[in-house]
Design a protein around this motif. Structure first.
Motif, PDB file in Angstrom:
ATOM      1  N   GLU A 198      -7.401  -5.789   3.778  1.00 57.02           N
ATOM      2  CA  GLU A 198      -8.038  -6.207   2.543  1.00 57.02           C
ATOM      3  C   GLU A 198      -9.412  -5.552   2.443  1.00 57.02           C
ATOM      4  N   LEU A 199      -9.718  -5.000   1.283  1.00 54.79           N
ATOM      5  CA  LEU A 199     -11.018  -4.403   1.002  1.00 54.79           C
ATOM      6  C   LEU A 199     -11.718  -5.280  -0.044  1.00 54.79           C
ATOM      7  N   ALA A 200     -12.883  -4.893  -0.498  1.00 54.43           N
ATOM      8  CA  ALA A 200     -13.644  -5.719  -1.444  1.00 54.43           C
ATOM      9  C   ALA A 200     -12.858  -6.034  -2.723  1.00 54.43           C
ATOM     10  N   ASN A 201     -12.366  -5.023  -3.400  1.00 54.49           N
ATOM     11  CA  ASN A 201     -11.653  -5.218  -4.666  1.00 54.49           C
ATOM     12  C   ASN A 201     -10.244  -4.645  -4.648  1.00 54.49           C
ATOM     13  N   SER A 202      -9.783  -4.265  -3.461  1.00 57.22           N
ATOM     14  CA  SER A 202      -8.483  -3.630  -3.341  1.00 57.22           C
ATOM     15  C   SER A 202      -7.897  -3.934  -1.972  1.00 57.22           C
ATOM     16  N   ALA A 203      -6.744  -3.342  -1.699  1.00 62.11           N
ATOM     17  CA  ALA A 203      -6.099  -3.526  -0.403  1.00 62.11           C
ATOM     18  C   ALA A 203      -5.349  -2.255  -0.032  1.00 62.11           C
ATOM     19  N   VAL A 204      -5.263  -1.998   1.271  1.00 66.51           N
ATOM     20  CA  VAL A 204      -4.432  -0.913   1.781  1.00 66.51           C
ATOM     21  C   VAL A 204      -3.035  -1.495   1.941  1.00 66.51           C
ATOM     22  N   VAL A 205      -2.049  -0.861   1.318  1.00 66.24           N
ATOM     23  CA  VAL A 205      -0.682  -1.385   1.295  1.00 66.24           C
ATOM     24  C   VAL A 205       0.279  -0.366   1.902  1.00 66.24           C
ATOM     25  N   LEU A 206       1.085  -0.820   2.840  1.00 65.93           N
ATOM     26  CA  LEU A 206       2.162  -0.022   3.415  1.00 65.93           C
ATOM     27  C   LEU A 206       3.348  -0.141   2.471  1.00 65.93           C
ATOM     28  N   ILE A 207       3.814   0.984   1.940  1.00 61.24           N
ATOM     29  CA  ILE A 207       4.885   0.984   0.941  1.00 61.24           C
ATOM     30  C   ILE A 207       6.237   0.808   1.637  1.00 61.24           C
ATOM     31  N   GLU A 208       6.946  -0.264   1.296  1.00 64.37           N
ATOM     32  CA  GLU A 208       8.231  -0.572   1.916  1.00 64.37           C
ATOM     33  C   GLU A 208       9.423  -0.150   1.055  1.00 64.37           C
ATOM     34  N   ALA A 209       9.347  -0.366  -0.243  1.00 61.65           N
ATOM     35  CA  ALA A 209      10.459  -0.030  -1.133  1.00 61.65           C
ATOM     36  C   ALA A 209       9.922   0.304  -2.519  1.00 61.65           C
ATOM     37  N   THR A 210      10.562   1.273  -3.142  1.00 61.11           N
ATOM     38  CA  THR A 210      10.139   1.683  -4.473  1.00 61.11           C
ATOM     39  C   THR A 210      11.339   2.227  -5.238  1.00 61.11           C
ATOM     40  N   HIS A 211      11.146   2.457  -6.498  1.00 61.06           N
ATOM     41  CA  HIS A 211      12.193   3.052  -7.330  1.00 61.06           C
ATOM     42  C   HIS A 211      12.392   4.499  -6.893  1.00 61.06           C
ATOM     43  N   GLU A 212      13.600   4.993  -6.995  1.00 65.00           N
ATOM     44  CA  GLU A 212      13.887   6.365  -6.537  1.00 65.00           C
ATOM     45  C   GLU A 212      13.040   7.416  -7.246  1.00 65.00           C
ATOM     46  N   ASP A 213      12.594   7.151  -8.471  1.00 65.14           N
ATOM     47  CA  ASP A 213      11.740   8.108  -9.187  1.00 65.14           C
ATOM     48  C   ASP A 213      10.368   8.258  -8.530  1.00 65.14           C
ATOM     49  N   ASP A 214       9.974   7.280  -7.710  1.00 65.28           N
ATOM     50  CA  ASP A 214       8.670   7.318  -7.051  1.00 65.28           C
ATOM     51  C   ASP A 214       8.751   7.711  -5.576  1.00 65.28           C
ATOM     52  N   ASP A 215       9.931   8.037  -5.088  1.00 62.94           N
ATOM     53  CA  ASP A 215      10.087   8.381  -3.668  1.00 62.94           C
ATOM     54  C   ASP A 215       9.175   9.520  -3.227  1.00 62.94           C
ATOM     55  N   SER A 216       8.966  10.492  -4.085  1.00 68.82           N
ATOM     56  CA  SER A 216       8.105  11.620  -3.710  1.00 68.82           C
ATOM     57  C   SER A 216       6.651  11.177  -3.519  1.00 68.82           C
ATOM     58  N   LEU A 217       6.227  10.123  -4.225  1.00 69.58           N
ATOM     59  CA  LEU A 217       4.864   9.616  -4.063  1.00 69.58           C
ATOM     60  C   LEU A 217       4.672   8.968  -2.697  1.00 69.58           C
ATOM     61  N   VAL A 218       5.714   8.302  -2.201  1.00 72.22           N
ATOM     62  CA  VAL A 218       5.639   7.682  -0.876  1.00 72.22           C
ATOM     63  C   VAL A 218       5.372   8.768   0.162  1.00 72.22           C
ATOM     64  N   ASP A 219       6.086   9.879   0.058  1.00 69.02           N
ATOM     65  CA  ASP A 219       5.872  11.002   0.974  1.00 69.02           C
ATOM     66  C   ASP A 219       4.471  11.595   0.798  1.00 69.02           C
ATOM     67  N   ALA A 220       4.059  11.776  -0.443  1.00 68.16           N
ATOM     68  CA  ALA A 220       2.758  12.381  -0.728  1.00 68.16           C
ATOM     69  C   ALA A 220       1.601  11.528  -0.208  1.00 68.16           C
ATOM     70  N   PHE A 221       1.742  10.202  -0.257  1.00 72.06           N
ATOM     71  CA  PHE A 221       0.685   9.292   0.185  1.00 72.06           C
ATOM     72  C   PHE A 221       0.834   8.875   1.642  1.00 72.06           C
ATOM     73  N   GLY A 222       1.803   9.441   2.342  1.00 75.75           N
ATOM     74  CA  GLY A 222       1.973   9.107   3.754  1.00 75.75           C
ATOM     75  C   GLY A 222       2.464   7.693   3.997  1.00 75.75           C
ATOM     76  N   GLY A 223       3.145   7.123   3.025  1.00 76.55           N
ATOM     77  CA  GLY A 223       3.737   5.797   3.198  1.00 76.55           C
ATOM     78  C   GLY A 223       2.811   4.629   2.923  1.00 76.55           C
ATOM     79  N   LYS A 224       1.566   4.904   2.528  1.00 76.89           N
ATOM     80  CA  LYS A 224       0.665   3.809   2.174  1.00 76.89           C
ATOM     81  C   LYS A 224      -0.287   4.247   1.077  1.00 76.89           C
ATOM     82  N   THR A 225      -0.889   3.258   0.417  1.00 78.00           N
ATOM     83  CA  THR A 225      -1.802   3.539  -0.679  1.00 78.00           C
ATOM     84  C   THR A 225      -2.829   2.429  -0.790  1.00 78.00           C
TER      85      THR A 225
END
Length: 71
Positions: free
Chosen positions: A34-61
């Motif tokens: 948890e950060l001040a106004n945000s959080a670091v989130v480990l991405i577990e599941a997403t829509h297939e259209d966003d799969d490339s973003l998971v790879d680009a962000f290293g699995g977290k955002t």
């Protein structure tokens, strides 16, 4: 789904995140830190259209607390 109160986030919590651009859909994640106004989130599941973003962000955002929903 219920909006999460900003002070109720904690590491290990499973949540649904409403990402802004470039995300096309919501994704399921686990709060890592948890950060001040945000959080670091480990991405577990997403829509297939966003799969490339998971790879680009290293699995977290970093996402605003306003965009995190309780699962």
């Amino acid at each position: 789904m219920v909006m999460v109160m900003a002070n109720s986030l904690r590491p290990g919590m499973i949540c649904i995140c409403v990402g802004r651009k470039p995300w096309k859909s919501e994704f399921i994640g686990i709060i890592q830190k948890e950060l001040a106004n945000s959080a670091v989130v480990l991405i577990e599941a997403t829509h297939e259209d966003d799969d490339s973003l998971v790879d680009a962000f290293g699995g977290k955002t970093v996402i605003s607390k306003k965009d995190i929903l309780r699962r």
